[in-house]
Design an enzyme around this catalytic site. Structure first.
Site, PDB file in Angstrom:
ATOM      1  N   LYS A 148       0.834  -1.211   0.000  1.00 53.24           N
ATOM      2  CA  LYS A 148       0.000   0.000   0.000  1.00 53.24           C
ATOM      3  C   LYS A 148       0.865   1.256   0.000  1.00 53.24           C
ATOM      4  CE  LYS A 148      -3.288   0.026   3.164  1.00 53.24           C
ATOM      5  NZ  LYS A 148      -4.012  -0.265   4.427  1.00 53.24           N
ATOM      6  N   LYS A 163       2.638   2.269   2.311  1.00 53.57           N
ATOM      7  CA  LYS A 163       2.486   2.905   3.620  1.00 53.57           C
ATOM      8  C   LYS A 163       3.487   2.277   4.566  1.00 53.57           C
ATOM      9  CE  LYS A 163      -2.059   4.736   4.577  1.00 53.57           C
ATOM     10  NZ  LYS A 163      -3.207   4.688   5.488  1.00 53.57           N
TER      11      LYS A 163
HETATM   12  N1  C2G Z   1     -10.507   7.550   8.254  1.00 52.44           N
HETATM   13  C1  C2G Z   1     -11.500   8.491   8.497  1.00 52.44           C
HETATM   14  N2  C2G Z   1     -11.160   9.753   8.801  1.00 52.44           N
HETATM   15  C2  C2G Z   1      -9.849  10.114   8.888  1.00 52.44           C
HETATM   16  C3  C2G Z   1      -8.837   9.168   8.664  1.00 52.44           C
HETATM   17  C4  C2G Z   1      -9.188   7.867   8.344  1.00 52.44           C
HETATM   18  O1  C2G Z   1     -12.705   8.166   8.421  1.00 52.44           O
HETATM   19  N3  C2G Z   1      -9.549  11.400   9.209  1.00 52.44           N
HETATM   20  C5  C2G Z   1     -10.918   6.182   7.898  1.00 52.44           C
HETATM   21  C6  C2G Z   1     -10.457   5.766   6.511  1.00 52.44           C
HETATM   22  O2  C2G Z   1     -11.356   6.263   5.522  1.00 52.44           O
HETATM   23  C7  C2G Z   1     -10.498   4.244   6.624  1.00 52.44           C
HETATM   24  C8  C2G Z   1     -10.148   4.007   8.104  1.00 52.44           C
HETATM   25  O3  C2G Z   1     -10.320   5.263   8.795  1.00 52.44           O
HETATM   26  O4  C2G Z   1     -11.822   3.758   6.361  1.00 52.44           O
HETATM   27  C9  C2G Z   1      -8.720   3.542   8.289  1.00 52.44           C
HETATM   28  O5  C2G Z   1      -7.875   4.518   7.694  1.00 52.44           O
HETATM   29  P1  C2G Z   1      -6.394   4.050   7.232  1.00 52.44           P
HETATM   30  O6  C2G Z   1      -5.733   3.340   8.345  1.00 52.44           O
HETATM   31  O7  C2G Z   1      -5.728   5.207   6.564  1.00 52.44           O
HETATM   32  O8  C2G Z   1      -6.788   2.949   6.126  1.00 52.44           O
HETATM   33  P2  C2G Z   1      -6.257   2.829   4.634  1.00 52.44           P
HETATM   34  O9  C2G Z   1      -4.789   2.964   4.615  1.00 52.44           O
HETATM   35  O10 C2G Z   1      -7.115   3.723   3.810  1.00 52.44           O
HETATM   36  O11 C2G Z   1      -6.526   1.275   4.321  1.00 52.44           O
HETATM   37  O12 C2G Z   1      -8.202  -2.396   1.930  1.00 52.44           O
HETATM   38  C10 C2G Z   1      -8.478  -1.113   2.448  1.00 52.44           C
HETATM   39  C11 C2G Z   1      -7.250  -0.497   3.036  1.00 52.44           C
HETATM   40  O13 C2G Z   1      -6.629  -1.355   3.974  1.00 52.44           O
HETATM   41  C12 C2G Z   1      -7.644   0.820   3.689  1.00 52.44           C
END
Ligand code: C2G
Length: 131
Positions: free
Chosen positions: A44, A46
Site C-alpha cells: 500500500k 504505507k
Molecule cells: N478515516 C476516516 N477519517 C480520517 C482518517 C481515516 O474516516 N480522518 C478512515 C479511513 O477512511 C479508513 C479508516 O479510517 O476507512 C482507516 O484509515 P487508514 O488506516 O488510513 O486505512 P487505509 O490505509 O485507507 O486502508 O483495503 C483497504 C485499506 O486497507 C484501507
C-alpha cells in the site's frame, strides 16, 4: 446478529479512526476490523509506526471492535465477507466506489471521513515541531 467489517492500517490511532469504528459498529451488532499487516502496508506504499501486532492489540482494546483479523492482500475481501457472514462492509469515503464489487455479497457503506486529522498530518506536525 448483524455483522460489519472494515479494513485499514489504523496507525497512530486518532479520532478519525475512532469515529469510523463507532459508526461502523452502530450499523450492526458485531464489528470485525481487518488491519493491514506490515507486509501488506509495503504494497500500500504505507509505512506504519506501530507494528501489525501492536496495531492489532490497540484495536482489540476499543469497545466498538469485536474481532480483529489481518489484511494481507487487496483480494481477500470477498472471501472475508463469505467466511465471516458479513452483512455490511464499511469504509471511509476516500474509498468511495472502490469496493462496489462487494455489493453482490453484502451492503457497502462509505462514511464521510473525519476532517482535520490523519496519521500523515500527525507525523508531519510532529516532525515540524522537532526540527
Ligand atoms: N478515516 C476516516 N477519517 C480520517 C482518517 C481515516 O474516516 N480522518 C478512515 C479511513 O477512511 C479508513 C479508516 O479510517 O476507512 C482507516 O484509515 P487508514 O488506516 O488510513 O486505512 P487505509 O490505509 O485507507 O486502508 O483495503 C483497504 C485499506 O486497507 C484501507
Amino acid at each position: 446478529m448483524k455483522k460489519v467489517i472494515t479494513y485499514g492500517t489504523f496507525d497512530l490511532l486518532h479520532t478519525g479512526h475512532i469515529n469510523i469504528l463507532r459508526r461502523a459498529k452502530d450499523l450492526g451488532d458485531y464489528l470485525i476490523v481487518a488491519v493491514s499487516t506490515d507486509e501488506f502496508n509495503i504494497q500500500k506504499h504505507k509505512e506504519a509506526y506501530h507494528s501489525f501486532a501492536e496495531r492489532k492489540q490497540i484495536l482489540e482494546a476499543i469497545k466498538y471492535v469485536d474481532e480483529v483479523i489481518g489484511e494481507d492482500n487487496w483480494d481477500q475481501k470477498v472471501k472475508d465477507v463469505k467466511k465471516y457472514n458479513i452483512d455490511t462492509f464499511v469504509m471511509g469515503n476516500d474509498w468511495e466506489g472502490e469496493f462496489d464489487f462487494l455489493k453482490e455479497y453484502c451492503e457497502v457503506v462509505y462514511l464521510p471521513r473525519t476532517s482535520g486529522v490523519s496519521t500523515t498530518k500527525i507525523k508531519v506536525e510532529l516532525k515540524q515541531k522537532n526540527d
